[in-house]
Design a protein around this motif. Structure first.
Motif, PDB file in Angstrom:
ATOM      1  N   LYS A   1       0.967  -1.443  -0.018  1.00  0.00           N
ATOM      2  CA  LYS A   1      -0.071  -0.006  -0.089  1.00  0.00           C
ATOM      3  C   LYS A   1       0.994   1.191   0.071  1.00  0.00           C
ATOM      4  N   LYS A   2       1.934   1.038   0.797  1.00  0.00           N
ATOM      5  CA  LYS A   2       2.703   2.325   0.978  1.00  0.00           C
ATOM      6  C   LYS A   2       3.749   2.545  -0.338  1.00  0.00           C
ATOM      7  N   THR A   3       3.967   1.446  -0.931  1.00  0.00           N
ATOM      8  CA  THR A   3       4.659   1.482  -2.272  1.00  0.00           C
ATOM      9  C   THR A   3       4.203   1.966  -3.435  1.00  0.00           C
ATOM     10  N   ALA A   4       2.791   1.487  -3.604  1.00  0.00           N
ATOM     11  CA  ALA A   4       1.948   1.694  -4.731  1.00  0.00           C
ATOM     12  C   ALA A   4       2.128   3.033  -5.597  1.00  0.00           C
ATOM     13  N   PRO A   5       2.126   4.129  -4.673  1.00  0.00           N
ATOM     14  CA  PRO A   5       2.023   5.548  -5.246  1.00  0.00           C
ATOM     15  C   PRO A   5       3.448   5.640  -6.085  1.00  0.00           C
ATOM     16  N   LEU A   6       4.569   5.113  -5.567  1.00  0.00           N
ATOM     17  CA  LEU A   6       5.846   5.445  -6.248  1.00  0.00           C
ATOM     18  C   LEU A   6       5.940   4.584  -7.302  1.00  0.00           C
ATOM     19  N   VAL A   7       5.356   3.236  -7.389  1.00  0.00           N
ATOM     20  CA  VAL A   7       5.379   2.562  -8.603  1.00  0.00           C
ATOM     21  C   VAL A   7       4.699   3.115  -9.409  1.00  0.00           C
ATOM     22  N   VAL A   8       3.529   3.870  -9.240  1.00  0.00           N
ATOM     23  CA  VAL A   8       2.630   4.441 -10.454  1.00  0.00           C
ATOM     24  C   VAL A   8       3.470   5.804 -10.925  1.00  0.00           C
ATOM     25  N   LEU A   9       4.113   6.343 -10.153  1.00  0.00           N
ATOM     26  CA  LEU A   9       4.959   7.450 -10.576  1.00  0.00           C
ATOM     27  C   LEU A   9       5.996   6.991 -11.382  1.00  0.00           C
ATOM     28  N   ALA A  10       6.779   6.016 -10.985  1.00  0.00           N
ATOM     29  CA  ALA A  10       7.856   5.489 -11.535  1.00  0.00           C
ATOM     30  C   ALA A  10       7.672   4.972 -13.092  1.00  0.00           C
ATOM     31  N   VAL A  11       6.340   4.265 -13.138  1.00  0.00           N
ATOM     32  CA  VAL A  11       6.030   3.928 -14.468  1.00  0.00           C
ATOM     33  C   VAL A  11       5.642   5.077 -15.311  1.00  0.00           C
ATOM     34  N   GLY A  12       5.129   6.165 -14.865  1.00  0.00           N
ATOM     35  CA  GLY A  12       4.995   7.389 -15.710  1.00  0.00           C
ATOM     36  C   GLY A  12       6.126   7.949 -16.129  1.00  0.00           C
ATOM     37  N   GLN A  13       7.099   8.124 -14.990  1.00  0.00           N
ATOM     38  CA  GLN A  13       8.548   8.656 -15.207  1.00  0.00           C
ATOM     39  C   GLN A  13       9.111   7.780 -16.435  1.00  0.00           C
TER      40      GLN A  13
ATOM     41  N   LEU B   1      -0.933  -2.561  -9.917  1.00  0.00           N
ATOM     42  CA  LEU B   1      -1.056  -3.845 -10.653  1.00  0.00           C
ATOM     43  C   LEU B   1      -1.538  -3.353 -12.053  1.00  0.00           C
ATOM     44  N   VAL B   2      -2.742  -2.696 -12.167  1.00  0.00           N
ATOM     45  CA  VAL B   2      -3.351  -2.552 -13.356  1.00  0.00           C
ATOM     46  C   VAL B   2      -2.758  -1.266 -13.850  1.00  0.00           C
ATOM     47  N   VAL B   3      -1.887  -0.572 -13.235  1.00  0.00           N
ATOM     48  CA  VAL B   3      -1.159   0.425 -14.146  1.00  0.00           C
ATOM     49  C   VAL B   3       0.055  -0.198 -14.796  1.00  0.00           C
ATOM     50  N   VAL B   4       0.697  -1.257 -13.981  1.00  0.00           N
ATOM     51  CA  VAL B   4       1.812  -1.857 -14.608  1.00  0.00           C
ATOM     52  C   VAL B   4       1.431  -2.667 -15.548  1.00  0.00           C
ATOM     53  N   GLY B   5       0.381  -3.514 -15.547  1.00  0.00           N
ATOM     54  CA  GLY B   5      -0.132  -4.549 -16.400  1.00  0.00           C
ATOM     55  C   GLY B   5      -0.342  -3.590 -18.010  1.00  0.00           C
ATOM     56  N   LEU B   6      -1.071  -2.617 -17.511  1.00  0.00           N
ATOM     57  CA  LEU B   6      -1.541  -1.730 -18.919  1.00  0.00           C
ATOM     58  C   LEU B   6      -0.107  -1.142 -19.363  1.00  0.00           C
ATOM     59  N   ALA B   7       0.657  -0.871 -18.721  1.00  0.00           N
ATOM     60  CA  ALA B   7       2.139  -0.133 -19.187  1.00  0.00           C
ATOM     61  C   ALA B   7       2.843  -1.068 -20.153  1.00  0.00           C
ATOM     62  N   VAL B   8       2.821  -2.443 -19.332  1.00  0.00           N
ATOM     63  CA  VAL B   8       3.480  -3.552 -20.098  1.00  0.00           C
ATOM     64  C   VAL B   8       2.939  -3.882 -21.380  1.00  0.00           C
ATOM     65  N   VAL B   9       1.533  -3.762 -21.483  1.00  0.00           N
ATOM     66  CA  VAL B   9       1.009  -3.992 -22.827  1.00  0.00           C
ATOM     67  C   VAL B   9       0.945  -2.980 -23.680  1.00  0.00           C
ATOM     68  N   LEU B  10       1.131  -1.864 -23.106  1.00  0.00           N
ATOM     69  CA  LEU B  10       1.286  -0.687 -24.019  1.00  0.00           C
ATOM     70  C   LEU B  10       2.715  -0.362 -24.757  1.00  0.00           C
ATOM     71  N   MET B  11       3.639  -0.876 -23.886  1.00  0.00           N
ATOM     72  CA  MET B  11       5.157  -1.014 -24.609  1.00  0.00           C
ATOM     73  C   MET B  11       5.351  -1.979 -25.396  1.00  0.00           C
TER      74      MET B  11
ATOM     75  N   LEU C   1      -0.653   9.632 -14.794  1.00  0.00           N
ATOM     76  CA  LEU C   1      -0.142   8.739 -13.648  1.00  0.00           C
ATOM     77  C   LEU C   1       0.242   9.424 -12.405  1.00  0.00           C
ATOM     78  N   ALA C   2       0.814  10.736 -12.626  1.00  0.00           N
ATOM     79  CA  ALA C   2       1.189  11.707 -11.397  1.00  0.00           C
ATOM     80  C   ALA C   2      -0.325  11.984 -10.621  1.00  0.00           C
ATOM     81  N   THR C   3      -1.490  11.970 -11.692  1.00  0.00           N
ATOM     82  CA  THR C   3      -2.591  12.321 -11.041  1.00  0.00           C
ATOM     83  C   THR C   3      -3.234  11.132 -10.406  1.00  0.00           C
ATOM     84  N   VAL C   4      -2.959   9.819 -10.874  1.00  0.00           N
ATOM     85  CA  VAL C   4      -3.235   8.748 -10.207  1.00  0.00           C
ATOM     86  C   VAL C   4      -2.633   8.590  -9.030  1.00  0.00           C
TER      87      VAL C   4
END
Lengths: 331, 328
Positions: B55-67, B187-197, B236-239
């Protein structure tokens, strides 16, 4: 051809400076003030010196296609090392200066070696050394420490007419770096390394040494800025690292027409970039702009100023003839 | 590089493909750090602690995917920290605890985020301002504008339903095991990002980071590719802002320094600054490693003043080690 290009880029910087001076001067005059009153001019020049030292050093590393995010921490560290070594004793002034500069050079050496030897990206390497210094500063120093003898404080306060001594020293350092970059072998090598590392190496340039030299000089400049802080405050202060000197100096360098991707730029332009930021700061102060609105304006003006010449800067002569048509998006 | 990527895609199993992205060192580091944490504090391995960590890590993961999208295309986004702060403050001020306003405000945040991304992207690509400067300027503008608007200190409150995503989990029984919604979002963000890439967009984006001239000549429009990367980053920063606002509430400091954390996470994952190399998964592992490191500092009860120094040493050592591997 290269020389003419540099002149062009620097000219635009100073035209932008003149434009901003004009607009700011008119705005202040409309409010019934005078931007060019002696007190405002000396404030403006005082503002240039601190950022000036840091930005001059930053120019060298940016030219080499590197960057230094640790400068803010080096400034804080050197202000403390200088002030604590001097310890209020006039006879120890030189010792303090030497100690501060030695520490700065050491940090620069580490930065340069980590980047060139261990091949760590400069962004991460200097962020890392910055964090290490921050950890040391936070642990070792709880507040302002050390004492600067009165004799050395004159470096921070004395003026010749409206011109502070520190600004004169800053301009002398800028002149020395100008000579280094335009007249000497290491200077040419910095342009070569920033332009294309592989080509430079294949041409026989010892690229690692050039990078290390640039980083040592950059940290030395930050060290001088730290001594200036110590002279102004009378003590060393760790909190200087929160001034945002790292990002400001990079903004000044890019404002001054130096390419963030290395290989092109000039220290004269950087001084112009620093002056632009100082004029803005002074004008905001005189106009009594809300400090938060100041940030907004600074952001917009930095982007707008760079946008003014960014397009020009990337287009001419930077690519072979067949790449100049049609490939417009491929900056 | 292209050649090795080509062979790995067809012949090698996924594990080796992950390693070939230069991210295996950070994965090893992550496992090592987690192992040390478990040795020091065995209760960390229990599902509930792990979920709290997620839970604590999720925001940074989302930001890192955006970055990641921005960095792999050869640019920087320094504005995400300020954007997260701005979004949280905007949400709190506009809804002021009113449940009925949750969805309209969320919509507004989305529009605002995309607008910031669009400006970042267009200024960088069409006006040719280096993204470092564009997004640095945007960071100053957002920082100042938000404080100007609120008079220095954030006001208002977030509604309860707004905070659900960052704070609550499934099933929602206090004191029992639950899967945080934040983890699902990440997880959804990472999954979609993998598909997108893996789609043409992703391939072109990496290519644009590697050699923009070649991509332009092969018929793709580089400016639109990169602008979309900035749009994704701001989105993703908004998310992340929704997650962070829900998790931690509104403070004046929210979002500060997150841009450096996100960039650090991405680079730690072996993604090359300057573009053209690295995977989304690697960026995610980088974010996990960074957060695991902070958890380790907590477990060791390390004085807060020493932490930056240790973080700096580990950062340099990890990236240096990864760089050494890549050359051999």
């Amino acid at each position: 051809m290269t020389r003419r290009y540099h002149l062009g880029s620097t000219e635009i910087v100073y035209l932008a400076l003149a434009g901003i001076l004009l607009v700011a001067g008119v705005l202040v005059a409309v409010r019934g003030g005078n931007l060019f009153a002696q007190q405002n001019v000396s404030y403006m020049l005082t503002q240039t010196s601190l950022l000036g030292f840091v930005a001059i050093g930053q120019t060298l590393v940016v030219l080499c296609r590197s960057l230094d995010l640790s400068v803010g921490y080096v400034v804080a560290l050197c202000s403390l090392v200088g002030a604590t070594t001097m310890a209020g004793d006039p006879s120890r002034v030189w010792l303090g200066v030497v100690a501060a500069l030695a520490v700065a050079a050491g940090v620069g050496l580490v930065n340069g070696l980590v980047i060139s030897g261990l091949r760590v990206n400069p962004f991460i390497a200097t962020l890392g050394t910055g964090l290490i210094i921050k950890g040391f500063l936070d642990t070792r120093f709880k507040g302002p420490e050390g004492e600067v003898p009165f004799g050395f404080q004159t470096f921070g306060y004395t003026r010749i007419g409206p011109v502070p001594v520190s600004t004169v020293v800053m301009l002398l350092v800028a002149a020395a770096v100008f000579v280094l970059l335009t007249r000497t072998r290491p200077g040419y090598h910095m342009f070569a390394v920033g332009g294309n590392l592989d080509v430079a190496r294949l041409s026989g340039v010892r690229t690692g040494r050039v990078l290390v030299l640039a980083h040592v000089l950059c940290s030395l400049c930050a060290g001088v800025a730290g001594l200036l802080i110590a002279a102004r405050f009378g003590t060393g202060n760790a909190l200087v690292y929160s001034y945002g000197l790292d990002l400001d100096s990079i903004a000044a360098v890019v404002l001054g027409g130096t390419l963030l991707f290395g290989g092109r730029g000039s220290v004269v332009g950087t001084v112009g970039g620093v002056a632009i930021l100082a004029v803005l700061d002074t004008a905001f102060n005189v106009l009594d702009v809300n400090p938060f609105f100041k940030d907004v304006l600074r952001g917009v003006i930095i982007i707008a100023a760079v946008a003014l010449y960014a397009r020009r800067q990337l287009d001419p002569a930077s690519r072979r003839a067949r790449f100049t048509t049609g490939g417009g998006d491929a900056a | 590089m292209t050649l090795t990527a080509e062979t790995s895609r067809t012949a090698r199993p996924w594990r080796e493909r992950l390693l070939s992205g230069g991210s295996w060192t950070v994965l090893a580091l992550l496992v090592l750090i987690l192992a040390v944490i478990v040795v020091i504090n065995p209760s960390f391995a229990e599902p509930m602690s792990l979920m709290a960590f997620a839970k604590k890590t999720a925001p940074l993961v989302v930001l890192a995917v955006g970055q990641y999208f921005v960095i792999v295309s050869g640019e920087f986004d320094l504005s995400v920290g300020s954007l997260v702060g701005a979004q949280v403050v905007i949400a709190a001020r506009l809804m002021d605890g009113d449940e009925a306003l949750t969805w309209p405000v969320l919509g507004l945040m989305l529009v605002f985020g995309l607008l910031v991304g669009l400006v970042n992207g267009l200024v960088t690509t069409l006006l040719r301002v280096p993204s470092f400067i564009t997004t640095l300027g945007m960071m100053l503008v957002l920082f100042g504008a938000i404080r100007l608007w609120t008079g220095g200190a954030p006001t208002g409150a977030l509604s309860e339903s707004f905070r659900v995503l960052g704070r609550k989990g499934f099933p929602d029984v206090p004191g029992q095991f639950q899967v945080p919604y934040a983890l699902l979002v990440a997880l959804v963000v990472v999954g979609l990002a993998v598909v997108l890439m893996r789609r043409p967009f992703g391939r072109s984006l990496v290519a644009a980071g590697d050699n923009a001239v070649a991509v332009a000549y092969s018929g793709a429009s580089v400016w639109w590719l990169r602008t979309r990367a900035f749009l994704l980053s701001s989105f993703l920063a908004t998310v992340a802002a929704v997650l962070i606002g829900g998790f931690a509430g509104v403070t004046a400091q929210v979002g500060q320094g997150l841009e450096f954390m996100a960039i650090t996470a991405v680079v730690l994952g072996g993604v090359a600054l300057g573009g053209g190399r690295g995977t989304v998964i690697a960026a995610m592992v980088g974010a996990l490693t960074l957060e695991a490191l902070f958890t380790l500092f907590n477990q060791l009860a390390l004085p807060s003043t020493v932490r930056p120094a240790v973080q700096g040493v580990i950062l340099i050592a990890a990236v240096a080690y990864a760089a050494r591997r890549r050359r051999t």
